[in-house]
Motif scaffolding. Structure first.
Motif, mmCIF file in Angstrom:
data_model
loop_
_atom_site.group_PDB
_atom_site.id
_atom_site.type_symbol
_atom_site.label_atom_id
_atom_site.label_comp_id
_atom_site.label_asym_id
_atom_site.label_seq_id
_atom_site.Cartn_x
_atom_site.Cartn_y
_atom_site.Cartn_z
ATOM 1 N N ILE A 33 -10.918 4.342 5.298
ATOM 2 C CA ILE A 33 -10.086 3.601 4.502
ATOM 3 C C ILE A 33 -9.346 3.869 3.177
ATOM 4 O O ILE A 33 -11.449 4.647 2.227
ATOM 5 C CB ILE A 33 -9.559 2.161 4.624
ATOM 6 N N GLY A 34 -8.342 4.499 2.668
ATOM 7 C CA GLY A 34 -8.692 4.802 0.949
ATOM 8 C C GLY A 34 -7.064 4.357 0.796
ATOM 9 O O GLY A 34 -6.559 3.040 0.997
ATOM 10 N N TRP A 35 -7.509 4.390 -0.679
ATOM 11 C CA TRP A 35 -5.458 4.005 -1.878
ATOM 12 C C TRP A 35 -5.392 5.756 -1.954
ATOM 13 O O TRP A 35 -6.291 6.812 -2.911
ATOM 14 C CB TRP A 35 -6.244 3.805 -2.849
ATOM 15 N N PHE A 36 -4.097 6.010 -1.736
ATOM 16 C CA PHE A 36 -3.489 6.638 -2.098
ATOM 17 C C PHE A 36 -2.146 6.275 -3.300
ATOM 18 O O PHE A 36 -2.286 5.184 -3.321
ATOM 19 C CB PHE A 36 -2.657 7.490 -1.771
ATOM 20 N N HIS A 37 -2.198 7.354 -4.291
ATOM 21 C CA HIS A 37 -0.927 6.775 -4.829
ATOM 22 C C HIS A 37 0.238 7.869 -5.379
ATOM 23 O O HIS A 37 -0.077 8.536 -5.152
ATOM 24 C CB HIS A 37 -0.878 6.096 -6.840
ATOM 25 N N GLN A 38 1.649 6.977 -5.713
ATOM 26 C CA GLN A 38 2.595 8.003 -5.557
ATOM 27 C C GLN A 38 3.745 7.497 -6.784
ATOM 28 O O GLN A 38 4.222 6.861 -6.854
ATOM 29 C CB GLN A 38 3.837 7.326 -4.558
ATOM 30 N N ALA A 39 4.042 8.608 -7.828
ATOM 31 C CA ALA A 39 4.689 7.721 -9.191
ATOM 32 C C ALA A 39 5.618 8.643 -8.948
ATOM 33 O O ALA A 39 6.022 9.362 -8.026
ATOM 34 C CB ALA A 39 3.549 8.396 -10.470
ATOM 35 N N PRO A 40 7.190 7.881 -9.670
ATOM 36 C CA PRO A 40 8.148 8.360 -9.458
ATOM 37 C C PRO A 40 7.833 9.908 -9.160
ATOM 38 O O PRO A 40 8.548 10.324 -10.296
ATOM 39 C CB PRO A 40 8.688 7.607 -10.246
ATOM 40 N N GLY A 41 9.273 11.210 -8.738
ATOM 41 C CA GLY A 41 9.393 11.822 -8.609
ATOM 42 C C GLY A 41 8.429 12.683 -8.440
ATOM 43 O O GLY A 41 8.504 13.345 -7.894
ATOM 44 N N LYS A 42 6.735 12.118 -7.888
ATOM 45 C CA LYS A 42 6.007 12.618 -7.528
ATOM 46 C C LYS A 42 5.630 12.715 -6.504
ATOM 47 O O LYS A 42 5.797 12.132 -5.648
ATOM 48 C CB LYS A 42 4.512 12.996 -8.901
ATOM 49 N N GLU A 43 4.564 13.429 -5.745
ATOM 50 C CA GLU A 43 3.789 13.728 -4.233
ATOM 51 C C GLU A 43 2.897 12.789 -4.348
ATOM 52 O O GLU A 43 1.958 11.705 -5.159
ATOM 53 C CB GLU A 43 2.897 14.604 -3.884
ATOM 54 N N ARG A 44 2.786 12.186 -3.081
ATOM 55 C CA ARG A 44 2.063 10.537 -2.832
ATOM 56 C C ARG A 44 0.216 11.974 -3.175
ATOM 57 O O ARG A 44 -0.019 12.740 -1.900
ATOM 58 C CB ARG A 44 2.372 10.101 -1.522
ATOM 59 N N ASN A 45 -0.801 11.204 -3.363
ATOM 60 C CA ASN A 45 -1.516 11.695 -3.689
ATOM 61 C C ASN A 45 -3.103 10.686 -3.481
ATOM 62 O O ASN A 45 -3.359 9.778 -3.690
ATOM 63 C CB ASN A 45 -2.505 12.608 -4.899
ATOM 64 N N LEU A 46 -4.108 11.256 -3.179
ATOM 65 C CA LEU A 46 -6.164 10.407 -2.726
ATOM 66 C C LEU A 46 -5.932 10.053 -4.391
ATOM 67 O O LEU A 46 -5.645 10.951 -5.404
ATOM 68 C CB LEU A 46 -6.729 11.529 -2.522
ATOM 69 N N VAL A 47 -6.514 8.881 -4.520
ATOM 70 C CA VAL A 47 -7.170 8.010 -5.557
ATOM 71 C C VAL A 47 -8.736 7.984 -4.886
ATOM 72 O O VAL A 47 -9.312 8.273 -5.750
ATOM 73 C CB VAL A 47 -6.704 7.015 -5.844
#
Length: 118
Positions: A33-47
């Motif tokens: 189980i994990g968390w990813f984040h995605q800022a506007p206009g950017k790819e979703r990346n691993l946290v």
């Protein structure tokens, strides 16, 4: 598999937030189980991620500031985020990945907004 996220919000630079992700409906004992984040206009990346055996993995940008942990009896994973920076602002998604008969299946939560003001 159902994932219920909570804990996002608005915080000032240097502040803290804790995200939680409650998973249900899974039967595999080989998962992460994990968390990813995605800022506007950017790819979703691993946290950060944590496996069923407790092995953790972090993005370099959050090492030393974020901690992922789990509460096994509640099938809940937490992401403690400290010393938050404006660049941490993003939608944070919980991801559940499980191995079933050699195939990986993934499920995503609905996302929770984290905004860090400068």
């Amino acid at each position: 598999v159902q994932l219920v996220e909570s804990g996002g919000g608005l915080v000032q630079t240097g502040g803290s937030l804790r995200l939680s992700c409650a998973a249900s409906g899974f039967t595999s004992d080989d998962y992460a189980i994990g968390w990813f984040h995605q800022a506007p206009g950017k790819e979703r990346n691993l946290v950060a991620t944590i496996t069923n055996s407790g092995i953790t993995n972090y993005a370099d940008s959050v090492k030393g500031r974020f901690t992922i942990s789990r509460e096994n009896d509640k099938d809940t994973v937490y992401l403690q985020m400290n010393i938050l920076k404006p660049e941490d602002t993003a939608v944070y998604y919980c991801r559940f990945g499980e191995m079933v008969e050699g195939f990986e299946y993934e499920y995503w939560g609905q996302g929770t907004q984290v905004t860090v003001s400068s």
